[in-house]
Design a protein around this motif. Structure first.
Motif, PDB file in Angstrom:
ATOM      1  N   VAL A 149       0.867  -1.175   0.000  1.00 31.76           N
ATOM      2  CA  VAL A 149       0.000   0.000   0.000  1.00 31.76           C
ATOM      3  C   VAL A 149       0.906   1.226   0.000  1.00 31.76           C
ATOM      4  CG1 VAL A 149      -1.758   1.323   1.231  1.00 31.76           C
ATOM      5  CG2 VAL A 149      -1.855  -1.184   1.225  1.00 31.76           C
ATOM      6  N   ALA A 150       0.665   2.130  -0.933  1.00 32.47           N
ATOM      7  CA  ALA A 150       1.469   3.344  -1.061  1.00 32.47           C
ATOM      8  C   ALA A 150       0.681   4.551  -0.571  1.00 32.47           C
ATOM      9  CB  ALA A 150       1.890   3.545  -2.514  1.00 32.47           C
ATOM     10  N   TYR A 151       1.417   5.557  -0.091  1.00 33.47           N
ATOM     11  CA  TYR A 151       0.825   6.816   0.381  1.00 33.47           C
ATOM     12  C   TYR A 151       1.406   7.958  -0.434  1.00 33.47           C
ATOM     13  CZ  TYR A 151      -1.228   4.477   4.398  1.00 33.47           C
ATOM     14  OH  TYR A 151      -1.987   3.657   5.200  1.00 33.47           O
ATOM     15  N   GLU A 152       0.521   8.792  -0.987  1.00 35.10           N
ATOM     16  CA  GLU A 152       0.951   9.862  -1.883  1.00 35.10           C
ATOM     17  C   GLU A 152       0.127  11.129  -1.693  1.00 35.10           C
ATOM     18  OE1 GLU A 152       3.062  10.841  -3.987  1.00 35.10           O
ATOM     19  OE2 GLU A 152       4.317   9.108  -4.445  1.00 35.10           O
ATOM     20  N   ASP A 153       0.691  12.246  -2.188  1.00 35.90           N
ATOM     21  CA  ASP A 153      -0.017  13.524  -2.092  1.00 35.90           C
ATOM     22  C   ASP A 153      -0.059  14.278  -3.411  1.00 35.90           C
ATOM     23  OD1 ASP A 153       2.169  16.213  -1.383  1.00 35.90           O
ATOM     24  OD2 ASP A 153       2.817  14.209  -1.981  1.00 35.90           O
ATOM     25  N   THR A 154       0.412  13.670  -4.508  1.00 32.84           N
ATOM     26  CA  THR A 154       0.371  14.341  -5.811  1.00 32.84           C
ATOM     27  C   THR A 154      -0.180  13.399  -6.869  1.00 32.84           C
ATOM     28  OG1 THR A 154       2.588  13.648  -6.528  1.00 32.84           O
ATOM     29  CG2 THR A 154       2.432  15.686  -5.215  1.00 32.84           C
ATOM     30  N   ASP A 155      -0.682  13.984  -7.951  1.00 31.70           N
ATOM     31  CA  ASP A 155      -1.196  13.170  -9.054  1.00 31.70           C
ATOM     32  C   ASP A 155      -0.090  12.334  -9.685  1.00 31.70           C
ATOM     33  OD1 ASP A 155      -3.678  14.287  -8.600  1.00 31.70           O
ATOM     34  OD2 ASP A 155      -3.519  15.749 -10.231  1.00 31.70           O
TER      35      ASP A 155
END
Length: 202
Positions: free
Chosen positions: A170-176
């Motif tokens: 599972v990855a966590y991101e804040d940009t498209d």
């Protein structure tokens, strides 16, 4: 208490986090660093333009800026100046406590990694300044791969070094761009932005 919007849904074998904007709130410091670096080359950085491209690597950001202003920049000089400026500002960079809480909750239970489009020097400095560097088993940056985000390279290498299949992460991101990179790697992704801008669900 963990924000339910950020809790990973089992089953999963590893968690992999972006750094800038996800684990640490580095956007203000990064913008100030780039603004300083580009001013030396006669370029005034537009804040809205910059924030729409925070998921890009330094090279991709500078290439986009060159296309925007219609002339070439000394990329090496700009990048070096931005790194130097960030070094002065790194102690002002706070952790994203909502996201760090997820990493702390799973620390020691499953492998944890960082997959960042930033340089290794900057990423490690940010993690250390936020005092969260010891949480992670693996740190992969743009310096380790041929292509930055939105290509999946950093996520694929992080999974490989964690010895976990990408589909089990599972990855966590804040940009498209980051979301696209993790999805292209075959991972489930949690976009942290709703948790930063809305009231937690009770």
């Amino acid at each position: 208490m963990l924000d339910p919007r950020l809790q990973p849904v089992p089953p999963y074998s590893a968690l992999i986090f972006d750094c800038d904007g996800t684990l640490v709130d580095s956007a203000p410091a990064n913008e100030r660093a780039w603004r300083h670096a580009l001013a030396a080359q006669g370029v005034e950085l537009d804040s809205a333009w910059y924030h729409a491209r925070t998921g890009l690597s330094a090279d991709e950001l500078l290439a986009a800026l060159e296309a925007e202003i219609g002339r070439e920049l000394d990329r090496q000089q700009a990048h070096a100046a931005a790194l130097d400026a960030y070094d002065w500002l790194v102690d002002t960079v706070p952790p994203r406590e909502q996201v760090v809480a997820v990493a702390r909750a799973d620390h020691g239970r499953v492998p944890l990694g960082v997959a960042s489009g930033g340089s290794r020097e900057r990423v490690l400095a940010s993690l250390r300044a936020a005092r969260i560097h010891t949480l992670f088993d693996v740190v992969v940056t743009k310096d380790d791969v041929p292509r930055g985000k939105p290509a999946p390279d950093v996520y694929l290498l992080a999974a490989e070094r964690l010895r976990v299949r990408p589909g089990e992460c599972v990855a966590y991101e804040d940009t498209d761009e980051g979301l696209a990179a993790a999805l292209a790697a075959g991972m489930r992704v949690i976009d942290i932005r709703p948790a930063l801008t809305a009231t937690p669900i009770s």
